[in-house]
Design a protein around this motif. Structure first.
Motif, PDB file in Angstrom:
ATOM      1  N   ARG A 109      25.976 -56.617 -39.572  1.00 37.63           N
ATOM      2  CA  ARG A 109      27.286 -56.622 -40.228  1.00 37.63           C
ATOM      3  C   ARG A 109      27.351 -55.500 -41.252  1.00 37.63           C
ATOM      4  N   ASP A 141      35.174 -55.233 -39.214  1.00 40.92           N
ATOM      5  CA  ASP A 141      35.261 -56.495 -38.494  1.00 40.92           C
ATOM      6  C   ASP A 141      34.111 -56.672 -37.516  1.00 40.92           C
ATOM      7  N   LEU A 142      33.962 -57.899 -37.042  1.00 39.04           N
ATOM      8  CA  LEU A 142      33.052 -58.159 -35.939  1.00 39.04           C
ATOM      9  C   LEU A 142      33.585 -57.475 -34.691  1.00 39.04           C
ATOM     10  N   GLU A 156      29.904 -54.341 -44.488  1.00 41.75           N
ATOM     11  CA  GLU A 156      31.043 -54.675 -45.340  1.00 41.75           C
ATOM     12  C   GLU A 156      32.202 -53.727 -45.026  1.00 41.75           C
ATOM     13  N   GLY A 172      27.529 -55.567 -32.813  1.00 44.18           N
ATOM     14  CA  GLY A 172      27.526 -56.861 -33.491  1.00 44.18           C
ATOM     15  C   GLY A 172      26.154 -57.346 -33.906  1.00 44.18           C
ATOM     16  N   VAL A 209      26.174 -51.903 -35.579  1.00 41.82           N
ATOM     17  CA  VAL A 209      27.409 -52.545 -36.048  1.00 41.82           C
ATOM     18  C   VAL A 209      28.389 -52.697 -34.890  1.00 41.82           C
TER      19      VAL A 209
END
Length: 94
Positions: A84, A89-90, A86, A81, A78
């Protein structure tokens, strides 16, 4: 009212751990301040525990008020990147 910054705060902490191998909750607060998020230690801790509940970090308590976080494999993915999650943010570009 929804906190519109929480997802950004979560990715910043994950990326901070990614860069440093580990990160204490106190250093997480300092990191967030650098990016303009002035939070109480209690709120920062709540974010850290949320990340742990999601399986993104592990937490090792050092004493009553200080703990150290490490990324899980999922947390690393995560933070970079690749995946993803929930509520996160990216990744933020430096």
């Amino acid at each position: 009212m929804k906190d519109i910054f929480i997802e950004n705060q979560r990715i910043l902490i994950l990326q901070g751990i990614e860069r440093n191998i580990t990160l204490s909750n106190e250093m997480a607060s300092r990191l967030l301040r650098i990016y303009g998020h002035s939070l109480s230690q209690e709120k920062t801790n709540a974010i850290c525990y949320w990340l742990e509940q999601r399986g993104l970090v592990t937490i090792e308590k050092l004493d009553e008020s200080i703990f150290v976080m490490k990324l899980t494999r999922h947390g690393s993915e995560v933070a970079k990147g690749f995946v993803r999650e929930e509520g996160v943010d990216l990744p933020v570009e430096d």
